[in-house]
Design an enzyme around this catalytic site. Sequence first.
Site, short mmCIF file in Angstrom:
data_model
loop_
_atom_site.label_atom_id
_atom_site.label_comp_id
_atom_site.label_asym_id
_atom_site.label_seq_id
_atom_site.Cartn_x
_atom_site.Cartn_y
_atom_site.Cartn_z
N GLU A 80 0.86 -1.19 0.00
CA GLU A 80 0.00 0.00 0.00
C GLU A 80 0.90 1.23 0.00
O GLU A 80 1.87 1.29 0.74
CB GLU A 80 -0.90 -0.03 1.25
N ASP A 129 -6.88 1.79 -8.69
CA ASP A 129 -7.20 3.15 -9.15
C ASP A 129 -7.33 3.14 -10.69
O ASP A 129 -6.48 2.59 -11.37
CB ASP A 129 -6.11 4.13 -8.72
N LYS A 133 -7.43 9.09 -17.48
CA LYS A 133 -6.86 9.75 -18.67
C LYS A 133 -5.96 8.80 -19.44
O LYS A 133 -5.14 8.09 -18.84
CB LYS A 133 -6.02 10.96 -18.23
N ASP A 165 -15.10 -2.66 -9.89
CA ASP A 165 -16.47 -2.27 -10.24
C ASP A 165 -16.44 -1.38 -11.48
O ASP A 165 -17.50 -0.96 -11.95
CB ASP A 165 -17.08 -1.43 -9.10
N TYR A 206 -13.96 -2.00 -0.74
CA TYR A 206 -14.61 -1.34 -1.87
C TYR A 206 -15.69 -2.23 -2.49
O TYR A 206 -16.72 -1.75 -2.93
CB TYR A 206 -13.55 -0.94 -2.93
N GLU A 207 -15.45 -3.51 -2.49
CA GLU A 207 -16.43 -4.45 -3.06
C GLU A 207 -17.73 -4.41 -2.25
O GLU A 207 -18.83 -4.40 -2.82
CB GLU A 207 -15.83 -5.86 -3.04
N1 SAM Z 1 -7.98 -3.04 -2.38
C1 SAM Z 1 -8.78 -2.26 -1.47
C2 SAM Z 1 -10.25 -2.59 -1.63
O1 SAM Z 1 -10.59 -3.21 -2.64
O2 SAM Z 1 -11.03 -2.24 -0.76
C3 SAM Z 1 -8.52 -0.76 -1.66
C4 SAM Z 1 -8.98 -0.20 -2.97
S1 SAM Z 1 -8.55 1.53 -3.16
C5 SAM Z 1 -9.57 2.07 -4.44
C6 SAM Z 1 -6.98 1.44 -3.97
C7 SAM Z 1 -5.83 1.36 -2.99
O3 SAM Z 1 -4.66 1.07 -3.71
C8 SAM Z 1 -5.59 2.66 -2.25
O4 SAM Z 1 -5.41 2.41 -0.88
C9 SAM Z 1 -4.34 3.20 -2.90
O5 SAM Z 1 -3.56 3.99 -2.02
C10 SAM Z 1 -3.63 1.94 -3.31
N2 SAM Z 1 -2.77 2.10 -4.49
C11 SAM Z 1 -3.17 2.60 -5.68
N3 SAM Z 1 -2.14 2.62 -6.55
C12 SAM Z 1 -1.08 2.09 -5.90
C13 SAM Z 1 0.26 1.86 -6.27
N4 SAM Z 1 0.70 2.19 -7.49
N5 SAM Z 1 1.10 1.34 -5.36
C14 SAM Z 1 0.65 1.03 -4.12
N6 SAM Z 1 -0.61 1.23 -3.71
C15 SAM Z 1 -1.48 1.75 -4.58
#
Ligand code: SAM
Length: 224
Positions: A80, A129, A133, A165, A206-207
């Site tokens: 993370e 994420d 873009k 999603d 998130y799910e």
């Molecule tokens: N996996 C969890 C869930 O499904 O509930 C969290 C989803 S959240 C939308 C995306 C998480 O991934 C965030 O906590 C973000 O900080 C982390 N994250 C996104 N890009 C990342 C990267 N390149 N390296 C490490 N962590 C990342």
Amino acid sequence: MRLRNIPGSRDVIAESEYVVREANATEGGKSLGDGWAVKGRWSEVFGNDHPIRIEIGMGKGQFLMELARRNPDINYVGIEKFSSVLLRAIQKEEVMELPNVRFIRMEAEYICDVFAAGEVDRIYLNFSDPWPKDKHAKRRLPSRQFLAKYDRILKKDGVVEFKTDNKELFEFALEEVPEAGWRIKACTFDLHSDAELCRDNIMTEYEEKFSSQGQPIYKYIIER
Ligand code: SAM
């Protein structure tokens, strides 16, 4: 995740026994030096030769820690990038004390600095994420650029499992699979209605949120 600035989270991470840091590994009481000394030595970190599975972008760790609780003979590493989010996972682990869980605070881009070739058995990407873009496509965790990194650290028959999603991100991810030389092993556009793929499914934070709003969850499992 709106948890980016919790005062003291970096200090907790710096001291937590559950977090693996750069130059963290020691031998005979001596540091093994700068950089990721754990690369190729994860069996020493866990004290066993069990398979190693990782979640990239773990968030607060709900999914990873439930997996670890159900599968004590598999080791799990949660990655993370944000300290304040990772802090929540550490706090859960302080209560659960699962011996088969470790965390790393890092940007996924550097994943090959942390794991040696073939050291990882499975990679989970959950609700990554979207980076909507076009110019940011290579930052998406299921992009061909990231698949090339996963190809290096995954063992031969290792798989990547991706849930989201986000339809656009999922369609992008599906297109990237053959481009990167991978194959789709399983795929669904509605995970919660797919009896086979949903068996033993562990919901991420998130799910839970998106499926409770009636949104379908997309999932693939890919292999080389
Ligand atoms: N996996 C969890 C869930 O499904 O509930 C969290 C989803 S959240 C939308 C995306 C998480 O991934 C965030 O906590 C973000 O900080 C982390 N994250 C996104 N890009 C990342 C990267 N390149 N390296 C490490 N962590 C990342």
